[in-house]
Structures are given as C-alpha cells and as structure tokens.
Design an enzyme around this catalytic site. Structure first.
Site, PDB file in Angstrom:
ATOM      1  N   TRP A 103      40.566  14.924 -20.619  1.00  0.00           N
ATOM      2  CA  TRP A 103      39.595  15.673 -21.429  1.00  0.00           C
ATOM      3  C   TRP A 103      40.179  16.045 -22.771  1.00  0.00           C
ATOM      4  CZ3 TRP A 103      35.036  14.628 -19.997  1.00  0.00           C
ATOM      5  CH2 TRP A 103      34.724  14.478 -18.644  1.00  0.00           C
ATOM      6  N   ASP A 172      39.410  24.946 -23.896  1.00  0.00           N
ATOM      7  CA  ASP A 172      38.431  24.314 -23.017  1.00  0.00           C
ATOM      8  C   ASP A 172      38.738  24.790 -21.595  1.00  0.00           C
ATOM      9  OD1 ASP A 172      36.937  22.707 -21.351  1.00  0.00           O
ATOM     10  OD2 ASP A 172      37.651  20.792 -22.156  1.00  0.00           O
ATOM     11  N   LYS A 196      31.478  22.966 -13.066  1.00  0.00           N
ATOM     12  CA  LYS A 196      32.625  23.075 -12.166  1.00  0.00           C
ATOM     13  C   LYS A 196      32.678  24.459 -11.530  1.00  0.00           C
ATOM     14  CE  LYS A 196      34.199  19.222 -14.418  1.00  0.00           C
ATOM     15  NZ  LYS A 196      34.213  18.750 -15.800  1.00  0.00           N
TER      16      LYS A 196
END
Ligand SMILES: *Cc1c(COP(=O)(O)O)cnc(C)c1O
Length: 361
Positions: A103, A172, A196
């Site tokens: 990511w 993040d 998530k």
C-alpha cells in the site's frame, strides 16, 4: 439464523454481529421514518443525526482534539493516495514517505505525479518483513507519510518516527485504526478505508488538522480538496450513506465494548495466541514479520511447501475457519484478526493449527 463463520479475510472483513443485527432490524424502517436508511434524503434530519453521531463517536473513541476535522469520503483509501499530495504539496519541498509494503508503494506512485517525492526508508529488499528502525523525517519536508499497519505483509509500526515539529505526519491507518491507541495530536492527517476495522467498503474516514485544510493550491478540482468536504460536512455531494451508517453502528458497538483501550487489550491477547502457536511450532510455521515488527491485525506465516499451505487453508474451511490464504506477495497464510474477530475465533484457529502440525509434521 444461519451459523456465522469465523471470517479471517483481510477486507472486506468480519463486522461486529450486534451492528449487523441492528442494521437488519431497522433496515425497512429507519427510526420510524417508514423508509430504509438507504432511501431517505441525505438532506433530511434523521440522516443529519447519523452524520453528527458518527462524527461525535469518532472524536470520542479516538480522542480527536477539537482543532481537527472529521470527513467521510468516497473513493477508498486509494483516493487519499492522491488527495494527500494534492492538498499538502508545497512547491520546492519534498514529500517524504517510508515504504513498508504494497500500500505504501501504491501511495508513493501517485505522489510522484505531484512533485518531488523522497522515500527516506524502505524494507523492500527483505520483502517488507520489518519496519525500518529509527526513522527520522527531514526539516523542510512538505509532509511525512507512513502506513501504520501493512495488511499484506503483517507488519506494524511499534514506535512513532521522529518528525520535525513543523512537518505534518500523515498516516494511512486503513488496517489498524481504532485497534490500538493512536495519539491523534501527533498527526496532521489520518485516513483509513473502512472495510478492515471500521465498517463496510465504500467510505474512507479522513481526520485532518484544521490548519492544513487550506494549504491546498487554488487550481485543484473541487472534489479533490478536503476544504470542499469540510465546508459541507462531508455532504458536498451525496455521501456513501449506507457505509457511513454501518460505521456508526460499529462505533457504537466499539464504545460499548470499552473503546479503543479495551479493544487494544483484547487485540494483544488475540495476536499473542497465534504468534505463540507459530513460535512454539519448531519452525513448522514460519512467521513472515520480524518479531519486533509483528502486526496485531494480520498474522502472516508460511510453511515448508505450497502444497502443505494449501492443505492447511482447505482443511480449515469445513471447520468454519475461512479466508486464511495469504496474499500472493508473501504466500502462505494470513489470519486477519481485526477488532470484530471474536477471541473464540482466534482460539479455534490456534487449536486447529496446533492439531494440523501434529498430523502433518
Ligand atoms: C486496504 C488498504 C488500502 C486500500 O483501501 P481501498 O479502500 O480499497 O482503497 C490502503 N491502505 C491500506 C493500509 C490498506 O490495508
């Protein structure tokens, strides 16, 4: 009701049962409106209350200081990969990133379109199996960016990097937000895709310190500016109503469970159960993450052969332990044990892994 499985998928991921039940119960008639929450106007009072409650719950649960704004945006965490540089770039100042996984790599790719990007530390050469130590961002950076939990590789920051006081830290937190205490005041921006640890896919929580909102250059498209969304309470355009509503229900449940503090205690217990199985397996299970960088949320491990790994994933399915196949970048297995995974599921998985080892070693 059909039996619930223990769902270890990385995202979309398991949600708290009480939140799902509440959504079911009021699905056709939201708070006496005679309409589903999917049908009411986002300009109506009952909807405004959902937005206000969600905002208040985020602030309470995370301890968000009053000089921070909370936004609920579409486009996923991936859209923040370009919205962060779009809003925080400063001509002549580099944007600094630490690359700790898939990511982060994707985020860095977007930033390069905006201006000078510096990757000041990376664990790529060891397949992202650790978080670089003693990370220090530079004076004069436009901002500093980290990914607190690396969903694919199962690593997590266990310390705060050094950031000069006038450089905002952007994080993040998609896969560990509200799983453990985070000091919001140490950050300029926090963002997290909901699917998530917060709720369903389709909405991203963005928390921004007030003074950073107006940094955006004038010539940015309207939807790309945080200032647009802050000014309109996340309703400049039609917001993703159902995901926001589900996040609100999830946050109510989190609060009832004792908030982030109680959740962190439980998450540490859950993770320890699985890492203990790995550590006491005499190498039958090999943890991917270095011990000092282990994630509380995604437990990644491999075995001697892909055949054995596939067998382990497959034989778990009839026991209602699903979603254990690892990401292709690591292979092996991954157990995602977010806030909503009950400890019973983790215990059942640990027992299964112990027995699988005995039968197959
Ligand atoms: C899943 C994930 C993303 C991407 O989220 P989308 O909402 O699918 O765009 C970004 N960062 C991290 C750490 C993630 O785990």
């Amino acid at each position: 009701m059909t039996k619930r499985k223990f769902n270890f998928f990385p995202g979309p991921a398991t949600l708290p049962l009480p939140a799902l039940e509440k959504a079911r119960d009021e699905f056709l008639d939201f708070e006496g409106t005679g309409m589903s929450v999917l049908e009411i106007s986002h300009r109506s009072k009952p909807w405004q209350k959902v937005m206000d409650d969600a905002d208040a719950l985020v602030r309470e649960v995370m301890g968000v200081p009053s000089d921070y704004k909370v936004m609920w945006l579409g486009g996923g965490a991936s859209s923040q990969f370009y919205m962060v540089p779009a809003n925080l770039q400063v001509p002549g100042k580099p944007m600094e990133y630490v690359n700790t996984g898939g990511w982060s790599t994707k985020a860095i790719k977007e930033v390069e379109l905006y201006g000078e990007t510096k990757v000041i530390a990376s664990s790529k050469e060891e397949n992202f199996s650790y978080i670089p130590a003693d990370v220090e961002f530079s004076e004069g950076a436009a901002y500093a960016h980290i990914t607190s939990n690396n969903t694919l590789y199962g690593t997590e920051w266990n310390y705060e990097p050094k950031v000069p006081s006038d450089v905002p830290l952007v994080c993040d937190m998609s896969s560990d937000i509200m799983a453990r205490k985070a000091n919001v005041k140490d950050h300029g921006v926090i963002y997290a895709g909901a699917q998530k640890n917060l709720g369903p896919a389709g909405v991203t929580l963005v928390i921004v310190r007030e003074d950073l909102i107006d940094r955006v250059p004038e010539n940015m498209p309207t939807m790309q500016k945080w200032s647009t969304h802050v000014a309109k309470g996340s309703m400049f355009n039609t917001p993703p109503v159902f995901p926001i509503y589900m996040c609100k229900l999830g946050l109510e449940h989190l609060k009832e469970m004792g908030g982030v503090k109680a959740m962190e205690k439980l998450n540490r217990e859950k993770a320890k159960i699985l890492y203990d199985v790995i550590d006491s397996s005499d190498g039958f299970y090999k943890g991917h993450a270095r011990v000092d960088s282990r994630s509380l949320m995604n437990v990644t491990f491999t075995m001697e052969t892909p055949e054995l790994e596939n067998k382990c994933v497959d034989e778990a399915i009839p026991l209602d332990l699903i979603g254990l196949k690892g990401h292709r970048s690591v292979g092996g297995m991954r157990a995602s044990i977010y806030n909503a995974m009950p400890i019973e599921g983790v215990k059942k998985l640990a027992k299964y892994l112990t027995e699988f080892k005995e039968k197959n070693q």
